[in-house]
Design an enzyme around this catalytic site. Sequence first.
Site, PDB file in Angstrom:
ATOM      1  N   GLY A  92      46.137  56.514  11.268  1.00 55.69           N
ATOM      2  CA  GLY A  92      45.911  55.718  11.888  1.00 55.69           C
ATOM      3  C   GLY A  92      44.795  54.422  11.155  1.00 55.69           C
ATOM      4  O   GLY A  92      45.141  52.895  11.173  1.00 55.69           O
ATOM      5  N   SER A 115      51.307  66.199   5.496  1.00 56.22           N
ATOM      6  CA  SER A 115      52.324  65.371   5.546  1.00 56.22           C
ATOM      7  C   SER A 115      52.732  64.307   4.783  1.00 56.22           C
ATOM      8  O   SER A 115      51.438  63.904   3.907  1.00 56.22           O
ATOM      9  CB  SER A 115      52.897  64.970   7.192  1.00 56.22           C
ATOM     10  OG  SER A 115      51.300  63.709   7.020  1.00 56.22           O
ATOM     11  N   ARG A 116      54.150  63.985   4.595  1.00 57.54           N
ATOM     12  CA  ARG A 116      54.206  62.487   4.061  1.00 57.54           C
ATOM     13  C   ARG A 116      54.072  61.529   5.182  1.00 57.54           C
ATOM     14  O   ARG A 116      54.252  61.333   5.931  1.00 57.54           O
ATOM     15  CB  ARG A 116      56.070  63.019   2.999  1.00 57.54           C
ATOM     16  CG  ARG A 116      55.887  63.807   1.618  1.00 57.54           C
ATOM     17  CD  ARG A 116      57.020  63.441   1.043  1.00 57.54           C
ATOM     18  NE  ARG A 116      56.648  64.283   0.628  1.00 57.54           N
ATOM     19  CZ  ARG A 116      57.194  64.334  -0.782  1.00 57.54           C
ATOM     20  NH1 ARG A 116      55.965  63.631  -1.757  1.00 57.54           N
ATOM     21  NH2 ARG A 116      56.944  65.039  -1.100  1.00 57.54           N
ATOM     22  N   ALA A 117      53.909  60.069   4.511  1.00 54.17           N
ATOM     23  CA  ALA A 117      53.766  59.014   5.457  1.00 54.17           C
ATOM     24  C   ALA A 117      55.361  59.111   5.755  1.00 54.17           C
ATOM     25  O   ALA A 117      56.370  59.134   5.199  1.00 54.17           O
ATOM     26  CB  ALA A 117      53.526  57.793   4.701  1.00 54.17           C
ATOM     27  N   ILE A 118      55.436  58.350   7.423  1.00 54.97           N
ATOM     28  CA  ILE A 118      56.666  58.058   7.735  1.00 54.97           C
ATOM     29  C   ILE A 118      56.721  55.963   8.250  1.00 54.97           C
ATOM     30  O   ILE A 118      57.639  55.773   7.409  1.00 54.97           O
ATOM     31  CB  ILE A 118      56.813  59.070   9.068  1.00 54.97           C
ATOM     32  CG1 ILE A 118      57.146  60.230   8.372  1.00 54.97           C
ATOM     33  CG2 ILE A 118      58.291  57.953   9.967  1.00 54.97           C
ATOM     34  CD1 ILE A 118      57.206  61.142   9.583  1.00 54.97           C
ATOM     35  N   SER A 137      53.071  54.944   7.748  1.00 58.18           N
ATOM     36  CA  SER A 137      51.886  53.945   7.134  1.00 58.18           C
ATOM     37  C   SER A 137      52.710  54.298   5.236  1.00 58.18           C
ATOM     38  O   SER A 137      53.109  54.528   4.745  1.00 58.18           O
ATOM     39  CB  SER A 137      50.644  55.611   7.104  1.00 58.18           C
ATOM     40  OG  SER A 137      51.284  56.463   6.580  1.00 58.18           O
ATOM     41  N   THR A 157      48.794  62.038   2.526  1.00 53.11           N
ATOM     42  CA  THR A 157      47.579  62.834   1.744  1.00 53.11           C
ATOM     43  C   THR A 157      48.706  63.810   0.973  1.00 53.11           C
ATOM     44  O   THR A 157      48.120  63.485  -0.295  1.00 53.11           O
ATOM     45  CB  THR A 157      47.262  63.791   2.622  1.00 53.11           C
ATOM     46  OG1 THR A 157      46.190  63.497   3.384  1.00 53.11           O
ATOM     47  CG2 THR A 157      46.384  64.288   1.408  1.00 53.11           C
ATOM     48  N   ASP A 173      54.336  57.765  20.579  1.00 53.79           N
ATOM     49  CA  ASP A 173      53.322  58.735  19.993  1.00 53.79           C
ATOM     50  C   ASP A 173      52.052  58.978  21.045  1.00 53.79           C
ATOM     51  O   ASP A 173      51.615  58.407  21.102  1.00 53.79           O
ATOM     52  CB  ASP A 173      52.356  58.133  19.033  1.00 53.79           C
ATOM     53  CG  ASP A 173      51.072  58.854  17.896  1.00 53.79           C
ATOM     54  OD1 ASP A 173      51.934  59.785  17.845  1.00 53.79           O
ATOM     55  OD2 ASP A 173      50.492  58.372  17.516  1.00 53.79           O
ATOM     56  N   SER A 213      52.213  68.862  18.162  1.00 50.12           N
ATOM     57  CA  SER A 213      52.420  68.856  16.769  1.00 50.12           C
ATOM     58  C   SER A 213      51.549  69.564  15.929  1.00 50.12           C
ATOM     59  O   SER A 213      51.502  70.353  15.223  1.00 50.12           O
ATOM     60  CB  SER A 213      53.023  67.345  17.078  1.00 50.12           C
ATOM     61  OG  SER A 213      52.851  66.786  15.304  1.00 50.12           O
TER      62      SER A 213
END
Length: 510
Positions: free
Chosen positions: A175, A201-204, A206, A210, A263, A271
């Site tokens: 966030g 993770s990859r951005a979904i 955002s 990283t 969320d 998760s």
Amino acid sequence: MDTLKIRRVAIDTYHENVAYMNRECGIYRAEGFQALSKILISANGNKAVAVLNVVDDKEIVEPGQLGLSEQAFSQLNLEEGGLVTVNHAGPPKSMDAVRRKINGERLDQNDFDDITRDIADSRYSKMEMAAFLVATGQNNLDRDELLFLTRAMLNSGERMNWHEPLVADKHCIGGIPGNRTSMLVVPIVAAHGMLIPKTSSRAITSPAGTADTMEVLANVNLTPDQMLDIVREERGCLGWGGTARLAPVDDMLISVERPLGIDSQGQMVASILSKKLAAGSTHLIIDIPVGPTSKVRHMRQALALRKLFEFVGDRLNLHLEVMITDGRQPVGRGIGPVLEARDVMMVLNNDPNAPADLRQKSLQLAGRIIEFDPDVRGGQGYAIARDILESGRALVKMNDIIKAQGEKEIDLTAGELCYEVLADRDGYVVAIDNFQTAKIARIAGAPMDKKAGVDLLKKLGDKVEKGQPLYRIHAEFSADFKFAKDLARQDSGYLIGDDADQLLIPQIAF
């Protein structure tokens, strides 16, 4: 029994098995299949459940063929042209538990085990997964149910074992744009000698995850075997978690969760912890940023979330500590893969112009992790982390990790299309909207366009004059550039006030 020939249809259905059958197919007519019904595909002992799509174009699928999406084709593990039989597939039995949860009943460990097993086996359609997410969302899980869900998700896939007593990791709940602390924490902690295999993770939704930012510098699509080799040699890595089958149910639920904007805190805890435990972590730092436009907006909410993390972590034998941090504004200056990678490398190079807030937060997180080391006394971690950074050892370690993962041809220049957003009055920056600045960066093309994003020139408390630049929008394509400019003109995401002391929320001691 009638059979159909498999045809690979090059469509990425993102964690959902989808099959395609021609309306003129004899089996379609004989069996009374309907669009969006579920079918059971069988061949040579292999089985897969898929959602049926009916097509009228023979160029896609001929009457004697069964088309399979990339996901379904991979799961069935057959050669193209192989023969399969097709039958009706009933709803997964565990949907009974989902319906009980919708009616307000409490589920036990066996219920969650059955649900996650069916999801992992692709027996749930996305509609059924959505029903499960809604049923367990918001405050519909008590803490024991949350533990059951986390354990079930953890057991849904493979687990890595590093054969060491201390495997460290960190995770931010997200966030906050530009918050690329992991790319600094990992080389600092690895240079200290501790094991820190970071799967990110990859951005979904955002402007960058990283993995997206690290991909500017190195390959992040690491297999489990590659990760093992790299971490044994370098004591750390920064890879994408999607290539290792770690808590796969989490990835499948996220594919539905994000488009719906669901969320909930409970699902977030399950998760994060299932993924970290599956990756072999024994010691974990959780970063919870608090601010008016962050995921967690009030301190009481952060404290409640901390209790949930600690409850589940303790019962799953994970040494877990939570850090509540300042989430009132983006961290660093860059928002978007290249701009964030630039900030990280400036900090690693001890550049005097490097973002001070990114440097400071990374040192605090790295210091806390280093204090997991039984040979380090409490309170010494920060000084050790700072010495590793200032001595250049963190930079050397980062370069070694980059080379081990596969170095990219690095270009840290931002997109050529550039637009400056100007202050509309004299005064001080008293608020920055995390959501709006992230949205502008994403509309500009990030993370798909690595050089797109937002470059912040002013932060909270800074004095500005009318017409002075607050930030720059960078883009690579004119259409994205136009949309991002229009969005910034509607709402810059900045609030200018008369007095630097009049920030929208009081200063919080983090």
